[in-house]
Design a protein around this motif. Structure first.
Motif, PDB file in Angstrom:
ATOM      1  N   PRO A 738      15.368 -40.472 -23.488  1.00  0.00           N
ATOM      2  CA  PRO A 738      14.437 -39.342 -23.616  1.00  0.00           C
ATOM      3  C   PRO A 738      13.203 -39.730 -24.418  1.00  0.00           C
ATOM      4  O   PRO A 738      13.217 -40.703 -25.181  1.00  0.00           O
ATOM      5  N   THR A 739      12.145 -38.948 -24.286  1.00  0.00           N
ATOM      6  CA  THR A 739      10.857 -39.266 -24.900  1.00  0.00           C
ATOM      7  C   THR A 739      10.945 -39.402 -26.415  1.00  0.00           C
ATOM      8  O   THR A 739      10.358 -40.320 -27.009  1.00  0.00           O
ATOM      9  N   HIS A 740      11.683 -38.496 -27.071  1.00  0.00           N
ATOM     10  CA  HIS A 740      11.725 -38.567 -28.539  1.00  0.00           C
ATOM     11  C   HIS A 740      12.388 -39.844 -29.021  1.00  0.00           C
ATOM     12  O   HIS A 740      12.044 -40.393 -30.068  1.00  0.00           O
ATOM     13  N   GLU A 741      13.360 -40.387 -28.250  1.00  0.00           N
ATOM     14  CA  GLU A 741      13.980 -41.665 -28.610  1.00  0.00           C
ATOM     15  C   GLU A 741      12.971 -42.809 -28.481  1.00  0.00           C
ATOM     16  O   GLU A 741      12.934 -43.713 -29.311  1.00  0.00           O
ATOM     17  N   VAL A 742      12.162 -42.741 -27.403  1.00  0.00           N
ATOM     18  CA  VAL A 742      11.143 -43.778 -27.199  1.00  0.00           C
ATOM     19  C   VAL A 742      10.151 -43.776 -28.360  1.00  0.00           C
ATOM     20  O   VAL A 742       9.766 -44.824 -28.881  1.00  0.00           O
ATOM     21  N   ILE A 743       9.765 -42.565 -28.811  1.00  0.00           N
ATOM     22  CA  ILE A 743       8.802 -42.455 -29.921  1.00  0.00           C
ATOM     23  C   ILE A 743       9.400 -43.019 -31.197  1.00  0.00           C
ATOM     24  O   ILE A 743       8.730 -43.732 -31.973  1.00  0.00           O
ATOM     25  N   ASN A 744      10.670 -42.720 -31.447  1.00  0.00           N
ATOM     26  CA  ASN A 744      11.321 -43.221 -32.661  1.00  0.00           C
ATOM     27  C   ASN A 744      11.370 -44.740 -32.671  1.00  0.00           C
ATOM     28  O   ASN A 744      11.108 -45.384 -33.692  1.00  0.00           O
ATOM     29  N   VAL A 745      11.699 -45.337 -31.526  1.00  0.00           N
ATOM     30  CA  VAL A 745      11.742 -46.800 -31.453  1.00  0.00           C
ATOM     31  C   VAL A 745      10.341 -47.374 -31.622  1.00  0.00           C
ATOM     32  O   VAL A 745      10.148 -48.393 -32.296  1.00  0.00           O
ATOM     33  N   LEU A 746       9.337 -46.724 -31.013  1.00  0.00           N
ATOM     34  CA  LEU A 746       7.937 -47.181 -31.112  1.00  0.00           C
ATOM     35  C   LEU A 746       7.502 -47.275 -32.572  1.00  0.00           C
ATOM     36  O   LEU A 746       6.814 -48.222 -32.974  1.00  0.00           O
ATOM     37  N   ARG A 747       7.911 -46.295 -33.379  1.00  0.00           N
ATOM     38  CA  ARG A 747       7.516 -46.277 -34.798  1.00  0.00           C
ATOM     39  C   ARG A 747       8.103 -47.453 -35.575  1.00  0.00           C
ATOM     40  O   ARG A 747       7.541 -47.875 -36.591  1.00  0.00           O
ATOM     41  N   SER A 748       9.205 -47.982 -35.070  1.00  0.00           N
ATOM     42  CA  SER A 748       9.871 -49.060 -35.809  1.00  0.00           C
ATOM     43  C   SER A 748       9.535 -50.453 -35.289  1.00  0.00           C
ATOM     44  O   SER A 748       9.942 -51.448 -35.872  1.00  0.00           O
ATOM     45  N   VAL A 749       8.815 -50.512 -34.173  1.00  0.00           N
ATOM     46  CA  VAL A 749       8.500 -51.815 -33.561  1.00  0.00           C
ATOM     47  C   VAL A 749       7.147 -52.307 -34.062  1.00  0.00           C
ATOM     48  O   VAL A 749       6.162 -51.560 -34.058  1.00  0.00           O
ATOM     49  N   SER A 750       7.106 -53.565 -34.463  1.00  0.00           N
ATOM     50  CA  SER A 750       5.849 -54.125 -34.983  1.00  0.00           C
ATOM     51  C   SER A 750       5.205 -55.122 -34.018  1.00  0.00           C
ATOM     52  O   SER A 750       4.022 -55.435 -34.147  1.00  0.00           O
ATOM     53  N   THR A 751       5.962 -55.647 -33.072  1.00  0.00           N
ATOM     54  CA  THR A 751       5.392 -56.652 -32.154  1.00  0.00           C
ATOM     55  C   THR A 751       4.444 -55.989 -31.150  1.00  0.00           C
ATOM     56  O   THR A 751       4.680 -54.860 -30.709  1.00  0.00           O
ATOM     57  N   LEU A 752       3.414 -56.715 -30.790  1.00  0.00           N
ATOM     58  CA  LEU A 752       2.426 -56.173 -29.848  1.00  0.00           C
ATOM     59  C   LEU A 752       3.041 -55.929 -28.481  1.00  0.00           C
ATOM     60  O   LEU A 752       2.799 -54.892 -27.854  1.00  0.00           O
ATOM     61  N   HIS A 753       3.814 -56.903 -27.992  1.00  0.00           N
ATOM     62  CA  HIS A 753       4.404 -56.751 -26.665  1.00  0.00           C
ATOM     63  C   HIS A 753       5.398 -55.603 -26.633  1.00  0.00           C
ATOM     64  O   HIS A 753       5.455 -54.832 -25.664  1.00  0.00           O
ATOM     65  N   THR A 756       3.524 -52.373 -26.542  1.00  0.00           N
ATOM     66  CA  THR A 756       2.907 -52.178 -25.223  1.00  0.00           C
ATOM     67  C   THR A 756       3.917 -51.628 -24.223  1.00  0.00           C
ATOM     68  O   THR A 756       3.620 -50.699 -23.466  1.00  0.00           O
ATOM     69  N   GLN A 757       5.124 -52.188 -24.225  1.00  0.00           N
ATOM     70  CA  GLN A 757       6.152 -51.717 -23.293  1.00  0.00           C
ATOM     71  C   GLN A 757       6.488 -50.247 -23.526  1.00  0.00           C
ATOM     72  O   GLN A 757       6.599 -49.451 -22.581  1.00  0.00           O
ATOM     73  N   LEU A 758       6.628 -49.877 -24.791  1.00  0.00           N
ATOM     74  CA  LEU A 758       7.015 -48.499 -25.119  1.00  0.00           C
ATOM     75  C   LEU A 758       5.881 -47.522 -24.827  1.00  0.00           C
ATOM     76  O   LEU A 758       6.104 -46.427 -24.302  1.00  0.00           O
ATOM     77  N   LEU A 759       4.647 -47.945 -25.152  1.00  0.00           N
ATOM     78  CA  LEU A 759       3.500 -47.087 -24.834  1.00  0.00           C
ATOM     79  C   LEU A 759       3.353 -46.934 -23.318  1.00  0.00           C
ATOM     80  O   LEU A 759       2.950 -45.881 -22.831  1.00  0.00           O
ATOM     81  N   GLY A 760       3.692 -47.985 -22.591  1.00  0.00           N
ATOM     82  CA  GLY A 760       3.640 -47.911 -21.131  1.00  0.00           C
ATOM     83  C   GLY A 760       4.612 -46.884 -20.584  1.00  0.00           C
ATOM     84  O   GLY A 760       4.288 -46.132 -19.648  1.00  0.00           O
ATOM     85  N   ILE A 761       5.811 -46.822 -21.163  1.00  0.00           N
ATOM     86  CA  ILE A 761       6.792 -45.818 -20.740  1.00  0.00           C
ATOM     87  C   ILE A 761       6.250 -44.419 -20.988  1.00  0.00           C
ATOM     88  O   ILE A 761       6.322 -43.536 -20.117  1.00  0.00           O
ATOM     89  N   LEU A 763       3.082 -43.557 -21.340  1.00  0.00           N
ATOM     90  CA  LEU A 763       1.884 -43.323 -20.532  1.00  0.00           C
ATOM     91  C   LEU A 763       2.267 -42.890 -19.117  1.00  0.00           C
ATOM     92  O   LEU A 763       1.695 -41.938 -18.570  1.00  0.00           O
ATOM     93  N   ARG A 764       3.238 -43.556 -18.530  1.00  0.00           N
ATOM     94  CA  ARG A 764       3.670 -43.197 -17.178  1.00  0.00           C
ATOM     95  C   ARG A 764       4.379 -41.852 -17.141  1.00  0.00           C
ATOM     96  O   ARG A 764       4.252 -41.095 -16.187  1.00  0.00           O
ATOM     97  N   ARG A 765       5.110 -41.571 -18.220  1.00  0.00           N
ATOM     98  CA  ARG A 765       5.928 -40.363 -18.228  1.00  0.00           C
ATOM     99  C   ARG A 765       5.145 -39.125 -18.658  1.00  0.00           C
ATOM    100  O   ARG A 765       5.269 -38.055 -18.064  1.00  0.00           O
ATOM    101  N   GLU A 766       4.313 -39.265 -19.699  1.00  0.00           N
ATOM    102  CA  GLU A 766       3.667 -38.091 -20.302  1.00  0.00           C
ATOM    103  C   GLU A 766       2.156 -38.025 -20.055  1.00  0.00           C
ATOM    104  O   GLU A 766       1.533 -36.996 -20.285  1.00  0.00           O
TER     105      GLU A 766
END
Length: 1105
Positions: A738-753, A756-761, A763-766
């Motif tokens: 779900p979207t809120h899980e993706v956002i939570n993981v995004l906040r904890s990820v520091s790598t650029l790639h 990018t993957q999480l923002l892509g999810i 962007l396509r979804r929302e």
């Protein structure tokens, strides 16, 4: 009454020989000498004779309202524009001949005005279709084409684009070409600025001929006559000639104003030249040879002065199409044959086979060969085709009559009686229905009948007009320089120099010098460059000259050809290319130099790769040096930015600039210097049309960066870009969260790639406006792109670029370059591949690459495939040999070949997506040139087969061999459950035809394993060899290639003492000789199972080795 001797074009050969020898001279200084009237009265009588023919055969059928002409004299309803142009040219030719007579009794003026009326009538008809022109500029679609036929009296449309192929680029080009010739001769054809504006838009109409499939000279498009338009070399060549002719032409003549001058995009002209010369000697995909090319390479267009290309094309036409009664238009042309159903517009599938060897023969092209001979000064050619034409020309049977016009008048003013036996050129000769089978059995053995068009009762006006031009030349009444005033028949460097304020195609010196101006973005950059001996100027130092980005020049040109009352919006927003930015412009009192597009900081990531930029600078300079054809030297602006200093490849840029200081760049002569010193020898274009407009353009000139201090003294002081790397982690499984899980993981990820993957999810979804921590997702992707670009972390750069759906600038011309090189392009993957077999419009590029197939496969592929298409387009123009044997460039498979080489041959862990653009280009070059280094790097047979299979490479004469196999295979060839039938394949197509090769390619494309694909290619070669050595053989059942391969593999395993296995790698890794021997055995076994002709069963030996 005494009968007056009738002058004839068939006077004594010796007299005509002397006249033509004088006429063929191309020197202006000798024109008056060799045209001096030896016998004034005889010359006047000759001219009056032709005047009578023109009156009776042409002017008699001219529209009384518009001045245009029908295609045949019996047609009183429909005017044909092509015929009208040639009729006007014929009348104008006689007008030119009369101008040398002191007392022509008003005939020259009458002829001139008749010509003017015709040209203005055509213009009037087309100006009523302004909406078509404007729509066509935006997207070159057949439904928006200017019409080629109108009502003879009213000028109204008579047939819709759905019912007839109006899109014939060569007609508009032909009109522009003769318009310039006639205006240069002194005729006033264009009266108002509205007309000037419309003609400027006609230039825009033909500028993109190089990528506009049309219906060609024969109005049918593909030779299959199925309603499909094609890219025609004859249309592109005519457009190229028209653009050269009209560039800098003042439509009001010598006394015209500065705002009545026509401007041509020099880069569009060069693309037409490049594509035209690439297509030659071929006419189109379906027509290897076509007589229409005679009009493009010779009179009236003279579109190429490459002697080798000209001779190759001409010889192919003459050798393939010339017959006893004229030239065939092209092979399997059904027009006019007794077997063609004239009630049907289009043919059935494979119907063209019915017309083979009985095509109609057109005497018209004998006339074009005579005219060509006159221009070449080839007396033997003129005599040869004159003699061939003589039996074809008919005479009318009106008998003795009083001429309808005062052609022959004694000095006392009394009209004379004359025999009115005017020559008549039949349109074509056809085979009578009773002799069709005999003619097919022995071509040329049967007599032919003249068509009903081209008789005294129904004149073929195109043929009559060309006959008049040829006869005037042969009789010495018209000089080639009077027929071709602008000297199209001479190479551009031999034409008289044009004076005036406007650039013109004047050719180029063999030792052309390209002028180079180095512009530094700031004073501190300038100072740092000076420490390395590189002298540059800042934007302030070149003042009052302004440095503009090329997009600002596009704004200026957008105002050229604007007319609110006609609904014309001026020049389409097409970018200015390398040649256009090599001029210096005078615009509204300003002097302007534009830097090339390669220095534009674009949204696409290629501009961030310094190594790629260095290669592009070299390519740009060599391109300009090779294709510059304007008066004055080209001036190239090299823009050096501060961000370049921080790049790891900046020292390579310094090396290049130091090389330019020596005066040479890889063999090209260059001259660097201060802009103020180079202007006097530059090509200067005056954009005077802007002076009549009250428009605020809002031009943003290139601005100099300001700094408080000079700062850096050497490269060691410059903060360098760090080499960034990170551990790659896949977040693909988050697609299901779900979207809120993706956002939570995004906040904890520091790598650029990872980000990018999480923002892509998200962007396509929302969507891009969805906010995460008060920042829209779209903005975060943009910020991430900028960060990755500064770090040169290419994997994230590409992924962000793809998420933002960005496109490479000006990719359409490169796609066209690939297509006209006889190749096809395929983008995408698997079953979702999109085949490009015709040029695409810029507006179609986005949907082409951002399709569902690429998005689901790998989002990065959307930009990576654009990158590879761009590189292929550039390479195929300069390194054509790299693509030998490759017919369909399947971009996804090319990337697979690059990945395979990277991982399986070089054993590197990086991905193609993570390489710098310059490395991707080098990798592409590497796999394309595998033949040059495979042995040196000790590649295995399997590795070679994988790379060649991904590239789709085939050996020489491969498609010809497949065609011969099909001839011996009545039930066809089966591969991967796909059948290639014998008919209609070989009945519709010929062995050397591009479309047949593409059909075979589409069969091979069903194979999913590249090694197997190459084995199948070897199977075809083995079968072809067996059939060549045993011509009595043929297959009586379907030739199953998969079965032959399986049988060969079984024998291979048996000889090795192995059990059956699905692992084919041992066979793939066997040498070509070994594989071929097993395939040959399998083919023979396949034949021996009852698939041979009875002669073999009776004991003939099958030769394999």
């Amino acid at each position: 009454m005494e009968e007056v001797e009738q002058p004839s074009p068939d006077t004594s050969d010796s007299h005509q020989t002397r006249e033509r020898q004088r006429t063929a001279s191309g020197c202006d200084s000798e024109t008056d000498v060799h045209l001096r009237v030896i016998c004034y009265d005889a010359t006047v009588r000759k001219l009056d004779h032709y005047y009578g023919i023109v009156k009776r055969q042409l002017l008699q059928h001219q529209s009384i309202s518009l001045g245009i002409f029908p295609s045949t004299s019996n047609d009183h309803q429909v005017a044909d524009i092509r015929t009208s142009i040639y009729c006007a040219a014929s009348i104008w030719s006689l007008f030119q001949a009369y101008r040398r007579i002191d007392d022509d009794r008003g005939k020259a003026y009458e002829l001139g005005q008749s010509c003017v009326k015709c040209m203005r009538g055509i213009l009037t008809c087309w100006m009523r279709q302004c909406k078509h022109v404007e729509n066509f500029k935006k997207g070159q679609q057949p439904k928006f084409a200017l019409h080629a036929k109108f009502h003879l009296l009213t000028g109204e449309e008579v047939i819709s684009s759905d019912e007839y192929g109006h899109l014939q680029i060569d007609i508009v080009s032909l009109y522009l070409l003769f318009l310039v010739q006639m205006i240069t001769s002194g005729l006033q054809i264009i009266y108002t600025m509205d007309e000037v504006t419309f003609v400027q838009n006609l230039v825009y109409y033909v500028e993109r001929a190089y990528r506009t499939p049309d219906f060609g000279m024969w109005e049918r498009g593909s030779k299959y006559n199925n309603g499909t338009p094609e890219l025609h070399a004859s249309s592109i060549g005519m457009a190229k000639a028209a653009l050269e002719a009209i560039n800098g032409c003042n439509l009001f003549g010598e006394k015209g104003a500065s705002w009545s001058v026509i401007f041509v995009d020099i880069d569009a002209h060069n693309r037409n030249r490049s594509i035209f010369e690439t297509l030659l000697p071929r006419e189109s995909s379906s027509k290897n040879v076509d007589s229409s090319l005679l009009c493009a390479i010779s009179f009236p267009a003279f579109a190429t002065h490459d002697q080798m290309l000209y001779s190759k094309t001409r010889n192919q036409i003459v050798n393939s199409l010339e017959c006893k009664h004229g030239f065939k238009r092209f092979h399997r042309d059904g027009y006019g044959t007794v077997l063609e159903d004239s009630k049907r517009r289009h043919y059935h599938i494979a119907e063209t086979k019915e017309f083979e060897k009985i095509e109609c023969e057109w005497p018209l092209f004998f006339l074009f060969m005579i005219i060509e001979g006159m221009f070449k000064g080839n007396e033997e050619q003129v005599e040869e085709y004159k003699n061939k034409l003589k039996p074809m020309v008919k005479r009318d049977k009106w008998g003795v009559s009083l001429c309808a016009c005062p052609c022959y008048v004694h000095c006392c003013g009394v009209k004379c009686w004359c025999l009115s036996t005017d020559p008549v050129v039949p349109k074509y000769y056809y085979v009578h229905k009773d002799q069709v089978n005999l003619e097919r059995a022995e071509p040329g053995s049967q007599g032919r009948q003249p068509s009903t068009e081209g008789t005294p009762r129904n004149l073929f006006l195109w043929g009559q007009s060309v006959w008049i031009i040829a006869s005037l030349l042969m009789d010495g009444l018209l000089h080639i320089n009077e027929l071709d005033i602008i000297r199209r028949h001479l190479p551009s460097y031999n034409r008289p120099r044009k004076g005036g304020r406007y650039s013109a195609f004047q050719g180029t010196a063999s030792d052309l010098v390209v002028q180079v101006v180095l512009i530094a973005e700031s004073m501190r950059l300038q100072a740092m460059m000076a420490t390395y001996g590189i002298q540059t100027q800042t934007p302030h130092e070149v003042e009052p000259v302004q440095i503009w980005p090329p997009r600002e020049l596009v704004k200026v040109y957008k105002n050229l050809g604007v007319s609110d009352k006609m609904g014309l919006q001026g020049r389409p927003t097409r970018p200015i290319g390398a040649l256009g930015t090599s001029k210096i412009y005078r615009v509204c009192g300003h002097t302007v130099l534009c830097y090339p597009l390669v220095f534009e900081v674009s949204d696409f990531y290629l501009s961030h790769d310094m190594a790629l930029l260095i290669d592009d600078i070299k390519s740009e300079l060599h391109f300009v040096g090779k294709y510059w054809r304007l008066s004055g030297r080209p001036t190239v602006c090299i823009l050096i930015r501060e961000e370049h200093m921080r790049d790891i490849h900046f020292r390579e840029l310094l090396d290049l600039l130091a090389q330019l200081k020596t005066g040479y760049c890889d063999g090209l002569k260059v001259r660097t210097g201060r802009l103020q010193n180079l202007i006097s020898s530059s090509c200067i274009e005056h954009l005077d049309f802007m002076s009549t407009m009250d428009i605020d353009l809002d031009i943003q000139a290139f601005e100099q960066l300001q700094h408080a201090s000079i700062g850096y003294q050497s490269l060691t002081d410059v903060p360098r870009a760090i080499t960034y790397s990170e551990d790659s982690m896949s977040f693909k499984d988050m697609d299901l969260q779900p979207t809120h899980e993706v956002i939570n993981v995004l906040r904890s990820v520091s790598t650029l790639h990872g980000q990018t993957q999480l923002l892509g999810i998200l962007l396509r979804r929302e969507g891009p406006d969805f906010e995460v921590d008060s920042h829209p997702v779209g903005e975060r992707v943009v910020a991430l792109l900028h960060q990755a670009s500064s770090l040169r972390y290419w994997l994230t750069v590409r992924e962000c670029t793809a998420l933002l759906s960005k496109e490479v600038e000006s990719i359409s011309p490169y796609i066209t370059t690939v297509l006209v090189s006889g190749k096809q392009l395929t983008v995408g993957y698997g079953k979702e591949e999109v085949l490009l077999d015709k040029p695409v419009q810029p507006g179609e590029v986005h949907d082409l690459f951002y399709n569902a197939s690429l998005q689901t496969h790998n989002v990065v592929q959307a930009v990576l495939q654009q990158e590879v298409v761009l590189y292929c387009g550039k390479l195929i123009a300069t390194h054509t040999h790299l693509f030998n044997g490759i017919l369909n460039i399947r971009v996804g498979w090319v990337i697979k070949a690059m990945t395979y080489y990277l991982h399986d041959v070089k054993h590197r862990k990086d991905t193609v997506e993570g390489l710098a653009p310059s490395e991707v280009r080098r990798l592409l070059l590497k796999v394309l040139s595998i033949d040059e280094w495979a042995q040196q790097e000790k590649l295995t047979p399997q590795q070679i087969r994988v790379v060649d299979g991904c590239l789709g490479r085939t050996p020489k004469r491969f498609y010809e061999k497949v065609f011969n196999i099909l001839r011996k295979t009545p039930l066809g060839v089966r591969l991967c459950d796909q059948l290639l039938p014998q008919h209609p394949t070989i009945s519709e197509m010929s062995a050397g035809e591009l479309n047949f090769a593409l059909t075979v390619q589409s069969l091979l494309n069903h194979i999913q394993h590249p090694e197997y694909r190459q084995i199948v290619v070897e199977v075809f070669s083995v079968v072809a060899t067996i059939l060549e050595r045993n011509p009595e053989l043929k297959f009586l059942r379907v030739l199953n290639l998969d079965q032959i391969f399986r049988d060969a593999f079984k024998m291979f395993l048996k000889d090795l003492g192995r059990e059956w296995t699905e692992d084919l790698s041992s066979f793939y890794n066997a040498s070509h000789v070994v594989v071929s021997s097993y395939l040959a055995r399998a083919v023979v076994n396949f034949m021996l199972t009852g698939d041979m002709r009875s002669e073999i069963e009776e004991g003939l030996t099958c030769k394999v080795s």
